[in-house]
Design a protein around this motif. Structure first.
Motif, short mmCIF file in Angstrom:
data_model
loop_
_atom_site.label_atom_id
_atom_site.label_comp_id
_atom_site.label_asym_id
_atom_site.label_seq_id
_atom_site.Cartn_x
_atom_site.Cartn_y
_atom_site.Cartn_z
N PRO A 1 0.94 -1.14 -0.02
CA PRO A 1 0.09 0.04 -0.08
C PRO A 1 0.80 1.29 0.20
CG PRO A 1 0.05 -0.99 2.28
CD PRO A 1 0.68 -1.98 1.31
N HIS A 2 2.08 1.14 0.57
CA HIS A 2 2.95 2.33 0.77
C HIS A 2 3.36 2.85 -0.76
CE1 HIS A 2 2.67 2.84 4.95
NE2 HIS A 2 3.13 1.28 5.10
N LEU A 3 3.08 2.08 -2.03
CA LEU A 3 3.34 2.54 -3.13
C LEU A 3 2.28 3.60 -3.71
CD1 LEU A 3 4.68 -0.85 -4.93
CD2 LEU A 3 6.05 1.08 -4.15
N LEU A 4 1.34 3.52 -2.96
CA LEU A 4 0.21 4.54 -3.54
C LEU A 4 0.71 6.14 -3.73
CD1 LEU A 4 -2.73 5.25 -4.35
CD2 LEU A 4 -3.27 5.25 -1.82
N GLY A 5 0.67 6.61 -4.89
CA GLY A 5 1.11 7.98 -5.08
C GLY A 5 2.83 8.11 -5.34
N SER A 6 3.40 7.00 -5.04
CA SER A 6 4.69 7.25 -5.04
C SER A 6 5.11 7.49 -6.49
CB SER A 6 5.58 5.90 -4.56
OG SER A 6 5.25 4.70 -5.32
N ASN A 7 4.52 7.10 -7.61
CA ASN A 7 4.87 7.32 -8.94
C ASN A 7 4.64 8.70 -9.56
OD1 ASN A 7 2.28 6.30 -8.84
ND2 ASN A 7 2.33 5.81 -11.14
N PHE A 8 3.63 9.55 -8.76
CA PHE A 8 3.22 10.79 -9.35
C PHE A 8 4.28 11.71 -9.49
CE2 PHE A 8 -1.16 10.08 -7.41
CZ PHE A 8 -1.34 8.94 -8.15
N PRO A 9 5.43 11.77 -8.70
CA PRO A 9 6.10 12.69 -8.87
C PRO A 9 7.27 12.50 -10.23
CG PRO A 9 6.19 12.32 -6.65
CD PRO A 9 5.44 11.13 -7.47
N LEU A 10 7.13 11.07 -10.53
CA LEU A 10 8.02 10.77 -11.65
C LEU A 10 7.77 11.36 -13.05
CD1 LEU A 10 8.24 6.89 -11.08
CD2 LEU A 10 10.12 8.62 -10.87
N TYR A 11 6.46 11.59 -12.93
CA TYR A 11 5.90 12.45 -14.31
C TYR A 11 6.73 13.82 -14.59
CZ TYR A 11 2.41 8.98 -14.72
OH TYR A 11 1.86 7.75 -14.62
N TYR A 12 7.08 14.53 -13.35
CA TYR A 12 7.85 15.60 -13.45
C TYR A 12 9.30 15.61 -13.83
CZ TYR A 12 3.81 18.18 -11.59
OH TYR A 12 2.61 18.93 -11.65
N LEU A 13 9.81 14.16 -13.85
CA LEU A 13 11.24 14.06 -14.34
C LEU A 13 11.25 13.63 -15.81
CD1 LEU A 13 12.68 11.35 -11.59
CD2 LEU A 13 13.28 13.66 -11.92
N PHE A 14 10.01 12.91 -16.36
CA PHE A 14 10.19 12.58 -17.81
C PHE A 14 10.65 13.87 -18.66
CE2 PHE A 14 6.70 9.26 -16.79
CZ PHE A 14 7.44 8.44 -16.24
N GLY A 15 9.81 14.95 -18.60
CA GLY A 15 9.99 16.19 -19.54
C GLY A 15 11.63 16.66 -19.47
N PRO A 16 11.94 17.08 -18.16
CA PRO A 16 13.49 17.61 -17.99
C PRO A 16 14.51 16.42 -18.76
CG PRO A 16 12.46 18.13 -15.87
CD PRO A 16 11.34 17.10 -16.79
N LEU A 17 14.16 15.37 -18.49
CA LEU A 17 15.23 14.23 -18.97
C LEU A 17 15.19 13.86 -20.62
CD1 LEU A 17 14.63 11.29 -16.45
CD2 LEU A 17 16.61 12.59 -16.64
N LEU A 18 13.89 14.07 -21.11
CA LEU A 18 13.79 14.15 -22.43
C LEU A 18 14.54 15.42 -23.03
CD1 LEU A 18 12.35 12.74 -24.66
CD2 LEU A 18 10.44 13.92 -24.64
N TRP A 19 14.24 16.52 -22.48
CA TRP A 19 14.86 17.92 -22.70
C TRP A 19 16.33 17.75 -22.99
CZ3 TRP A 19 14.73 22.25 -25.02
CH2 TRP A 19 15.69 23.39 -24.93
N TRP A 20 16.98 17.28 -21.48
CA TRP A 20 18.44 17.05 -21.45
C TRP A 20 19.02 16.28 -22.42
CZ3 TRP A 20 18.03 16.10 -15.69
CH2 TRP A 20 17.63 17.61 -14.89
N TYR A 21 18.41 15.22 -22.78
CA TYR A 21 18.77 14.01 -23.73
C TYR A 21 18.75 14.85 -25.24
CZ TYR A 21 19.29 9.72 -26.34
OH TYR A 21 19.60 8.77 -27.27
N SER A 22 17.76 15.53 -25.55
CA SER A 22 17.95 15.99 -26.83
C SER A 22 19.06 17.00 -26.97
CB SER A 22 16.53 16.76 -27.00
OG SER A 22 15.34 15.94 -26.94
N ARG A 23 19.23 17.83 -25.81
CA ARG A 23 20.23 18.74 -25.89
C ARG A 23 21.64 18.18 -26.03
NH1 ARG A 23 19.45 23.65 -21.91
NH2 ARG A 23 21.12 24.56 -23.37
#
Length: 373
Positions: free
Chosen positions: A52-74
């Protein structure tokens, strides 16, 4: 299976010793984040009572996808940046983690009760709005990454006559696909907030999981089909300026530009450097003893095209001579492409159609008809 494939690929790229190491490690983090997100979604769907402690643990990951994609492109487009400044892109991720702290501090029983309530009644409005903000965040970064790639593709056309291996079209397609995914998800969430088709929200979790897995498999496939992606692009040392600049303070006078233009035409006609498939602006600059920036300016202003199109124009002319010559009429299109300076038939076809408005096969058929008339 997609998550496990992603974790394996992420591990291999993180500890690889070849190619653009920094770009590969950023991509490793991106694929790893996708994989962890999929795993958490699957565990909660099938075994939330055990974890049960996994509930909501993945929500902040969505704020990592964008910057990582941006850094990779650059990184792939060789854009220099200061990491201290770039770390500011992680602020939404940190804020997201802090905002969810009250949820994380809840007991296991409270989290189970909350998860069951959400499965029965739907997500609370504040979570849906937060999810929408995450999708918007991702869409913005995907758009910025596409713009970065477009600028890069314009820049390489000003310096290279063959861009098949460095145009990063594959990455542009992957980013565009991601943009479509997050915009679609955003529309589903808006639809949910408006009260229409409430069942779509539950279905969207499956859709997101499968699409994320598909993304991982595509990256794995590309690593096999086009391994130079992960071995690193050649050093382009491209700055951040747009190709079609106004050549501010270039120091090139009109008289000198005309002299350079005449020298360039003479060299192209007599030496046929376009037959070298790997010809670059720097090669031509050194052969003519003309500064590369001045040569680029002459091509842009005097011939109203970039270096890539200028050289391909000579290659198209060469190929037309081949097809118009009855003595060489039996040559295949692939042979004609290679003899004219192209490195692939697909590039030859695209360039020929752009310059002539018809395919090479159509032009050759037209020439055969004229000869037989």
């Amino acid at each position: 299976m997609g998550a496990l494939q992603g974790l394996l690929l992420s591990f291999m790229m993180a500890f690889g010793k070849r190619g653009n190491l920094q770009a590969n490690r950023i991509l490793s983090l991106l694929i790893g984040a996708f994989s962890v997100n999929i795993l958490i979604m699957e565990v909660l769907r099938n075994a939330y009572l055990l974890y049960p402690h996994l509930l909501g643990s993945n929500f902040p990951l969505y704020y990592l996808f964008g910057p990582l994609l941006w850094w990779y492109s650059r990184q792939l487009t060789n854009s220099s940046f200061v990491w201290r400044r770039e770390l500011l892109h992680l602020i939404p991720f940190v804020v997201g983690c802090m905002a969810l702290m009250p949820l994380y501090w809840q007991s296991a029983s409270d989290k189970v009760a909350l998860y069951e309530a959400m499965n029965q009644d739907g997500l609370p409005t504040f979570l849906v709005v937060g999810w929408m903000l995450e999708c918007m965040h991702l869409a913005i970064y995907a758009t910025l990454s596409i713009q970065q790639l477009r600028k890069y593709q314009l820049q390489i056309r000003s310096r290279f006559s063959n861009i098949d291996r460095i145009n990063l079209n594959w990455l542009k397609k992957v980013i565009t696909a991601n943009l479509v995914i997050w915009v679609t998800y955003e529309l589903i969430l808006i639809n949910y907030l408006l009260g229409f088709r409430l069942d779509l929200l539950g279905l969207s979790g499956y859709v997101l999981g499968y699409l994320s897995s598909f993304f991982i498999y595509i990256i794995g496939y590309m690593s096999i089909k086009q391994p130079e992606i992960f071995l690193g692009s050649p050093s382009l040392t491209i700055d951040g300026e747009h190709v079609k600049t106004k050549y501010y303070r270039s120091g090139l006078t009109p008289q000198k530009a005309s002299e350079y233009q005449e020298a360039l035409i003479q060299f192209m006609e007599e030496e046929s450097p376009h037959l070298n498939p790997d010809l670059t602006l720097q090669d031509l600059s050194e052969a003519l003893s003309i500064p590369a920036n001045h040569l680029s300016q002459v091509i842009n202003e005097k011939f109203e095209c970039n270096f890539f199109d200028y050289i391909n124009g000579y290659r198209i002319k060469e190929s037309k001579e081949w097809m118009a010559d009855s003595a060489r009429n039996q040559a295949t299109m692939l042979q004609i492409a290679f003899e004219s300076g192209f490195k692939s038939k697909s590039t030859f076809n695209a360039a020929f159609k752009k310059h002539q408005g018809q395919t090479p096969s159509q032009f050759k058929k037209q020439q055969n008809t004229l000869r037989s008339a």
